[in-house]
Each structure stands twice: as structure tokens, then as C-alpha cells.
Design a protein around this motif. Structure first.
Motif, PDB file in Angstrom:
ATOM      1  N   CYS A  39       1.316  -1.005   0.249  1.00 59.34           N
ATOM      2  CA  CYS A  39      -0.168  -0.285   0.220  1.00 59.34           C
ATOM      3  C   CYS A  39       1.065   1.208  -0.612  1.00 59.34           C
ATOM      4  O   CYS A  39       0.095   2.418  -0.930  1.00 59.34           O
ATOM      5  CB  CYS A  39      -0.673   0.308   1.424  1.00 59.34           C
ATOM      6  SG  CYS A  39      -2.310  -1.164   0.571  1.00 59.34           S
ATOM      7  N   LEU A  40       1.595   1.407   0.725  1.00 54.26           N
ATOM      8  CA  LEU A  40       2.793   2.494   0.557  1.00 54.26           C
ATOM      9  C   LEU A  40       3.660   2.321  -0.613  1.00 54.26           C
ATOM     10  O   LEU A  40       4.112   3.611  -0.934  1.00 54.26           O
ATOM     11  CB  LEU A  40       3.921   2.404   1.903  1.00 54.26           C
ATOM     12  CG  LEU A  40       3.185   1.744   3.187  1.00 54.26           C
ATOM     13  CD1 LEU A  40       4.534   1.850   4.734  1.00 54.26           C
ATOM     14  CD2 LEU A  40       3.359   3.835   3.726  1.00 54.26           C
ATOM     15  N   SER A  41       3.984   1.573  -1.126  1.00 54.41           N
ATOM     16  CA  SER A  41       4.294   1.413  -2.029  1.00 54.41           C
ATOM     17  C   SER A  41       3.750   2.303  -3.467  1.00 54.41           C
ATOM     18  O   SER A  41       4.071   3.071  -4.270  1.00 54.41           O
ATOM     19  CB  SER A  41       4.778   0.341  -3.048  1.00 54.41           C
ATOM     20  OG  SER A  41       5.839  -0.110  -2.228  1.00 54.41           O
ATOM     21  N   THR A  42       2.267   2.275  -3.157  1.00 51.16           N
ATOM     22  CA  THR A  42       0.791   2.582  -4.223  1.00 51.16           C
ATOM     23  C   THR A  42       1.493   3.886  -3.994  1.00 51.16           C
ATOM     24  O   THR A  42       1.013   4.456  -5.179  1.00 51.16           O
ATOM     25  CB  THR A  42      -0.014   2.027  -3.525  1.00 51.16           C
ATOM     26  OG1 THR A  42      -0.487   0.681  -4.571  1.00 51.16           O
ATOM     27  CG2 THR A  42      -1.231   2.622  -4.940  1.00 51.16           C
ATOM     28  N   MET A  43       1.620   4.116  -2.799  1.00 51.45           N
ATOM     29  CA  MET A  43       1.014   5.577  -2.907  1.00 51.45           C
ATOM     30  C   MET A  43       2.553   6.871  -2.715  1.00 51.45           C
ATOM     31  O   MET A  43       2.369   7.416  -2.402  1.00 51.45           O
ATOM     32  CB  MET A  43       0.602   5.576  -1.183  1.00 51.45           C
ATOM     33  CG  MET A  43      -0.675   5.004  -0.737  1.00 51.45           C
ATOM     34  SD  MET A  43      -0.197   4.898   1.320  1.00 51.45           S
ATOM     35  CE  MET A  43      -2.172   5.907   1.772  1.00 51.45           C
ATOM     36  N   GLY A  44       3.531   5.846  -3.191  1.00 56.66           N
ATOM     37  CA  GLY A  44       4.257   6.762  -3.684  1.00 56.66           C
ATOM     38  C   GLY A  44       6.269   6.177  -2.925  1.00 56.66           C
ATOM     39  O   GLY A  44       7.261   6.794  -3.835  1.00 56.66           O
ATOM     40  N   ALA A  45       5.903   5.345  -2.256  1.00 56.95           N
ATOM     41  CA  ALA A  45       7.328   5.117  -1.339  1.00 56.95           C
ATOM     42  C   ALA A  45       8.207   3.835  -1.880  1.00 56.95           C
ATOM     43  O   ALA A  45       7.652   3.582  -2.494  1.00 56.95           O
ATOM     44  CB  ALA A  45       7.327   4.511   0.286  1.00 56.95           C
ATOM     45  N   LYS A  46       8.877   4.173  -1.679  1.00 58.70           N
ATOM     46  CA  LYS A  46       9.718   2.677  -2.407  1.00 58.70           C
ATOM     47  C   LYS A  46      10.505   1.426  -1.252  1.00 58.70           C
ATOM     48  O   LYS A  46      11.146   2.434  -0.012  1.00 58.70           O
ATOM     49  CB  LYS A  46      10.686   3.365  -3.476  1.00 58.70           C
ATOM     50  CG  LYS A  46      10.288   4.524  -4.462  1.00 58.70           C
ATOM     51  CD  LYS A  46      11.567   4.720  -5.775  1.00 58.70           C
ATOM     52  CE  LYS A  46      10.608   5.418  -6.200  1.00 58.70           C
ATOM     53  NZ  LYS A  46      11.609   6.025  -7.633  1.00 58.70           N
ATOM     54  N   PHE A  47      11.123   0.745  -1.321  1.00 55.61           N
ATOM     55  CA  PHE A  47      11.533  -0.131  -0.709  1.00 55.61           C
ATOM     56  C   PHE A  47      12.535  -0.769  -1.174  1.00 55.61           C
ATOM     57  O   PHE A  47      12.145  -1.470  -2.246  1.00 55.61           O
ATOM     58  CB  PHE A  47      10.670  -1.294   0.094  1.00 55.61           C
ATOM     59  CG  PHE A  47       9.155  -0.552   1.179  1.00 55.61           C
ATOM     60  CD1 PHE A  47       9.523  -0.256   2.505  1.00 55.61           C
ATOM     61  CD2 PHE A  47       8.662  -0.165  -0.148  1.00 55.61           C
ATOM     62  CE1 PHE A  47       8.971   0.080   3.330  1.00 55.61           C
ATOM     63  CE2 PHE A  47       6.879   0.198   1.129  1.00 55.61           C
ATOM     64  CZ  PHE A  47       7.529   0.881   1.982  1.00 55.61           C
ATOM     65  N   ASN A  48      13.788  -1.327  -0.143  1.00 53.25           N
ATOM     66  CA  ASN A  48      15.271  -2.330  -1.105  1.00 53.25           C
ATOM     67  C   ASN A  48      15.467  -3.326   0.143  1.00 53.25           C
ATOM     68  O   ASN A  48      15.758  -2.677   1.213  1.00 53.25           O
ATOM     69  CB  ASN A  48      15.988  -1.817  -0.863  1.00 53.25           C
ATOM     70  CG  ASN A  48      16.763  -2.358  -1.534  1.00 53.25           C
ATOM     71  OD1 ASN A  48      16.689  -2.816  -3.349  1.00 53.25           O
ATOM     72  ND2 ASN A  48      18.432  -1.570  -1.505  1.00 53.25           N
ATOM     73  N   ILE A  49      14.858  -4.429  -0.141  1.00 54.00           N
ATOM     74  CA  ILE A  49      14.989  -5.121   1.499  1.00 54.00           C
ATOM     75  C   ILE A  49      16.175  -5.840   0.679  1.00 54.00           C
ATOM     76  O   ILE A  49      16.854  -6.626  -0.331  1.00 54.00           O
ATOM     77  CB  ILE A  49      13.964  -6.169   1.003  1.00 54.00           C
ATOM     78  CG1 ILE A  49      12.793  -6.071   0.955  1.00 54.00           C
ATOM     79  CG2 ILE A  49      14.254  -7.382   2.220  1.00 54.00           C
ATOM     80  CD1 ILE A  49      11.460  -6.595   1.286  1.00 54.00           C
ATOM     81  N   ASP A  50      17.512  -6.226   2.198  1.00 51.23           N
ATOM     82  CA  ASP A  50      18.505  -6.424   1.914  1.00 51.23           C
ATOM     83  C   ASP A  50      18.800  -7.491   3.047  1.00 51.23           C
ATOM     84  O   ASP A  50      19.270  -6.906   4.232  1.00 51.23           O
ATOM     85  CB  ASP A  50      20.072  -5.406   1.723  1.00 51.23           C
ATOM     86  CG  ASP A  50      20.641  -6.328   1.563  1.00 51.23           C
ATOM     87  OD1 ASP A  50      21.257  -7.555   1.184  1.00 51.23           O
ATOM     88  OD2 ASP A  50      22.208  -5.287   1.441  1.00 51.23           O
ATOM     89  N   GLY A  51      19.051  -9.078   2.942  1.00 53.01           N
ATOM     90  CA  GLY A  51      18.997  -9.352   3.932  1.00 53.01           C
ATOM     91  C   GLY A  51      17.506  -9.364   5.027  1.00 53.01           C
ATOM     92  O   GLY A  51      16.411  -9.111   5.017  1.00 53.01           O
ATOM     93  N   THR A  52      18.634  -8.707   6.495  1.00 52.75           N
ATOM     94  CA  THR A  52      17.362  -8.305   7.962  1.00 52.75           C
ATOM     95  C   THR A  52      16.890  -6.570   7.590  1.00 52.75           C
ATOM     96  O   THR A  52      16.963  -6.100   8.085  1.00 52.75           O
ATOM     97  CB  THR A  52      17.999  -9.194   8.812  1.00 52.75           C
ATOM     98  OG1 THR A  52      19.338  -8.121   9.365  1.00 52.75           O
ATOM     99  CG2 THR A  52      17.952 -10.290   9.323  1.00 52.75           C
ATOM    100  N   ALA A  53      17.496  -5.586   6.717  1.00 50.27           N
ATOM    101  CA  ALA A  53      17.640  -4.517   6.320  1.00 50.27           C
ATOM    102  C   ALA A  53      16.772  -3.885   5.352  1.00 50.27           C
ATOM    103  O   ALA A  53      16.657  -4.095   4.046  1.00 50.27           O
ATOM    104  CB  ALA A  53      19.508  -4.072   6.064  1.00 50.27           C
ATOM    105  N   THR A  54      15.672  -2.855   5.647  1.00 47.98           N
ATOM    106  CA  THR A  54      15.002  -2.114   4.322  1.00 47.98           C
ATOM    107  C   THR A  54      15.254  -1.404   4.672  1.00 47.98           C
ATOM    108  O   THR A  54      14.688  -0.477   5.550  1.00 47.98           O
ATOM    109  CB  THR A  54      13.436  -2.697   4.551  1.00 47.98           C
ATOM    110  OG1 THR A  54      13.156  -4.637   4.517  1.00 47.98           O
ATOM    111  CG2 THR A  54      12.785  -1.927   3.500  1.00 47.98           C
ATOM    112  N   THR A  55      15.722  -0.964   3.331  1.00 48.81           N
ATOM    113  CA  THR A  55      15.320   0.247   2.378  1.00 48.81           C
ATOM    114  C   THR A  55      14.740   1.331   2.450  1.00 48.81           C
ATOM    115  O   THR A  55      13.962   0.849   1.769  1.00 48.81           O
ATOM    116  CB  THR A  55      16.948   0.795   2.104  1.00 48.81           C
ATOM    117  OG1 THR A  55      17.969   0.500   3.161  1.00 48.81           O
ATOM    118  CG2 THR A  55      16.898   2.387   1.928  1.00 48.81           C
TER     119      THR A  55
END
Length: 444
Positions: free
Chosen positions: A49-65
Motif C-alpha cells: 500500500c505504501l508503494s502504491t502511495m509513492g514510497a520505495k523499498f529495497n530489501i537486503d537480508g534483514t535490512a529494509t531501506t
């Protein structure tokens, strides 16, 4: 008890804090690294939902940017941006409030069960800020379309009789307003205050400016929100200034709700269970499981990072669980192992969860051989001989908490089989792997 007897498991990360931290990161202007967020269906719903609203996520192991939305939640111009909740009630309430704080057209929808869960109190608050609300089917329930132009600031009222998540969503959206926002709590009662405290804690960590004010002698005065134990409608309000969410890194702590099944197993099984990764000073309301089990007679030891529960003779108690409703199924099952009745009160709001958890908890306790009685807002468990040696398929109601709590009946010598084992993916995908450690340690 020697250390060789202790069963060691690790708690998953907090679902409540994962939702809030990822949302706060998405509302930030830059990037935030969220460490150890829970990997579960509900959290994926929020991220989508947040991506639909304009946010971006990058998952690297146990860390999400998380890269922020840059200007707040964005909807569609001519056609609504579809916010698909599926069966995540937390996502639905928090994200719906954020949509009202954003700009554009949004459609909130989910599973048939989600369309039976009320949201009218929240949308009324959004309407007071200028959001146009159109329900597709039943008034006050999803699916609903929002035409938002941002919060106007000033004042809004919200009832917490059904859920504290309404307030949490409004608090997270309020910093985006152009003016200071005052949120008043109205209604007859307020449930689940500790979840609001978690929201305030995340807002503070992300440098949002706010005050909690209590009415004293007819005058509003700033109060320490960490010392608030009970919300009385009309006597508390929240003042949020226009602010920027800002934090470079945030680590999510262990989840007390999902640790509760292992803690209960330690109390009613044959060997102690140690749950690692727990913050005993957490603001999570479900930390109350320690004190509830202790009041029932359980021996519990803790340090800075873990909790150990020892096999104990349990007795019944009467306990108000309005602040920690997600623990009710766990406590109901543990109470079936006690030597006297347990009554859990002030939990009417359990009837509008993933299922009617009062009816479901009573039914599954009785399926195992115990007795249960329910009223509109309480459940009483009356211990009776459990069906040791029997193979029982427990109904899970497509509800993760029912699947996990009925697993505890294995400690009574029951071959406990969940009807839908996969529904635990909503909050704890790795539950059955960790649970095998408990079963093996108890010779199940």
C-alpha cells in the motif's frame, strides 16, 4: 531444573512496530533503514500500500531501506489508487488514515471478512478534514473510496471503542497537515491504549513534534504520555505540529504477542521455555502476558534480552484484558490447564477481529475438553479434563492467533492439528518451525 532442559526459541520481530516504522520511513523525505522488520503477510500488505502511495523499498537480508513518498501519500487523479488490504486490519486502519492525509483518489478494499469490519468512526474523522468518503456497499464498511486533499489541521474527533488503530493512523498522518492538529478522544470507552503508546514512541523516534494533554480542573495541560495508563474519553487529547519524519536507522524489537504462545507453553508443559530477543521494558501492551501468567502462578525469570517460563501449577484469575486483546486466545488456552476458572473481561472488541475471537476461543477450548462461557464482552474458562491422547483437528477460522494458541494443547498430550496451518503467515511465517522445538523438548 538444569540448563539442558530449557527449550530455547527466538521471537519474531514486532508486527505492530514493523507496521509503524515502515510507515514512518515512507512518510520521511529521505531514506530510512529499518532493521529486522517482520517478514509476514500483514507487513507485506502495508508495504504494498505504501508503494502504491509513492514510497520505495529495497530489501537486503534483514535490512529494509525505505525511500519516502516526497510530498506525502499520492492517490489517483481520475481513477482511484487501489489499496488492497486483504485481511490485514492494522494495514486497513493505518493506511486509510494516511490516505486521508494524502492527496488524490484512493480505494480501500480487502477480503470479504475485511468488508465486515467497521471503519466508519475513522472515515467520519477524515470527513471532518475535508475528505470525501463514498462507501461502495455497506455504510461504514469497506470497500470505500476516498477523495483526499490533505488534513486541514485544527481539530478532529475519534472514538476508540472499536479500535485504537484509528487514533494511531490519524496521529501518523497529522504531521503532514499545514497547521497544528488537535485530536480529541470521544465515546464511552477507549481500548488498547498500549498500541497508541507504540505509535507515539515511533513518532518521537522519528523526531515528530507532538504533545499529549490531559484535562485537569477544566484546563488542558501537557502530560507525560509514557505515564498514561488509561484513556478516558473527553479527558485526553493529542496535539501534533506540522513535522518532518526523520531518522536514519530504526531497529524493530521482538514481538510479545507472538512470544505469548511459547511463554504459555513453558508454564503448562514439562520443560521450561526460554524466548530470546525480547525487550522486557517494551511499550508493547502484550508484555502483559508475563504478569498474567505470573498472577496465575507461573514462575518466570527475565534478563535484558530474554524471558524464561517454568512449568507451574496454574490457578484461575479474573483479568481485564481490554489493553491486550490479542493475548486473549493464548490466556484462554492456558486457563484450560488451570485448577480453577478464569474470567477475562472488557474484550467486546474481539468480536470484530479476523474472526469473532470470543466465540472461536470458547469453541476450541471446548473442542479440547474444557468448558467455556461467554457474554457480550467476557469469556470464562472452566477447567475440565482435557482429551489426552486424542487427535484433534482445531478450527483456525483463517485466524493466525487461533492457529497458534490451539497448538498449546499439545502440552496436554493432545495431537493438536491446525485446520489451516498456513494462516500463521499473516504474522509469524516461521511459527511451526519454532514450535517443533517446543514439541520436541516436551516429547510430543
Amino acid at each position: 531444573m538444569t540448563s539442558e532442559n530449557v527449550i530455547v526459541v527466538k521471537a519474531p520481530s514486532s508486527k505492530s512496530l514493523s507496521h509503524r516504522a515502515l510507515i514512518a520511513g515512507a512518510l520521511s523525505e529521505g531514506s530510512t533503514v529499518v532493521l529486522d522488520p517482520l517478514d509476514s503477510n500483514d507487513i507485506n500488505r502495508t508495504m504494498d500500500c505504501l508503494s502504491t502511495m509513492g514510497a520505495k523499498f529495497n530489501i537486503d537480508g534483514t535490512a529494509t531501506t525505505v525511500t519516502g513518498m516526497d510530498g506525502g501519500p499520492k492517490g489517483g487523479a481520475k481513477e482511484p489508487a487501489v489499496l488492497e488490504m486483504r485481511d490485514s486490519g492494522t494495514t486497513c486502519r493505518l493506511i486509510t488514515a494516511l490516505a486521508g492525509a494524502g492527496k488524490g483518489l484512493f480505494r480501500v478494499q480487502g477480503t470479504p471478512r475485511m468488508h465486515d469490519r467497521p471503519i466508519g468512526a475513522l472515515t467520519s474523522a477524515l470527513e471532518s478534514q475535508g475528505t470525501k468518503v463514498t462507501f461502495s456497499d455497506k455504510q461504514g464498511y469497506p470497500p470505500v473510496t476516498l477523495e483526499a486533499s490533505g488534513f486541514k489541521g485544527k481539530q478532529m474527533d475519534i472514538s476508540l471503542e472499536e479500535s485504537s488503530q484509528y487514533l494511531s493512523g490519524l496521529l501518523l498522518g497529522a504531521p503532514l497537515a499545514d497547521e497544528t492538529t488537535i485530536i480529541n478522544v470521544i465515546g464511552e470507552k477507549a481500548v488498547s491504549w498500549p498500541y497508541v503508546a507504540l505509535t507515539l514512541n515511533v513518532m518521537e523516534d522519528f523526531r515528530v513534534k507532538f504533545e499529549v494533554q490531559a484535562k485537569k480542573d477544566g484546563v488542558w495541560k501537557k502530560t507525560d504520555w509514557r505515564k498514561v495508563e488509561k484513556v478516558v474519553p473527553g479527558e485526553i487529547r493529542f496535539v501534533v505540529e506540522p513535522s518532518k519524519f526523520d531518522r536514519d536507522e530504526y531497529r524493530v524489537e521482538g514481538d510479545w504477542s507472538n512470544a505469548s504462545y511459547f511463554l504459555a507453553a513453558g508454564a503448562v508443559g514439562n520443560n521450561p521455555v526460554k524466548i530470546e530477543g525480547m525487550n522486557v521494558n517494551s511499550l508493547q501492551g502484550d508484555r502483559a502476558i508475563m504478569y498474567i501468567l505470573e498472577s496465575m502462578g507461573a514462575k518466570i525469570e527475565s534478563d535484558d534480552h530474554s524471558v524464561t517460563v517454568y512449568p507451574s501449577k496454574l490457578h484461575g484469575v479474573e483479568v481485564d484484558m481490554s489493553k491486550c486483546p490479542d493475548l486473549v486466545p493464548t490466556v484462554a488456552v492456558a486457563a484450560a490447564f488451570a485448577d480453577s476458572p478464569t474470567t477475562i473481561t472488557n474484550v467486546a472488541h474481539l468480536r470484530i477481529k479476523e474472526c469473532d475471537r470470543l466465540e472461536a476461543s470458547a469453541a476450541e477450548v471446548m473442542r479440547a475438553g474444557g468448558k467455556a462461557e461467554i457474554t457480550a464482552d467476557s469469556i470464562t474458562i472452566i477447567p475440565a479434563p482435557l482429551k489426552k491422547g486424542e487427535r484433534i483437528v482445531f478450527d483456525t477460522y483463517d485466524d493466525h492467533r487461533l492457529a497458534m494458541c490451539t497448538a498449546i494443547f499439545a502440552m496436554a498430550g493432545i495431537e493438536s492439528i491446525p485446520a489451516e496451518p498456513g494462516c500463521v503467515a499473516k504474522s509469524f511465517p516461521g511459527f511451526w518451525d519454532e514450535w517443533e522445538k517446543v514439541k520436541k523438548g516436551n516429547g510430543c
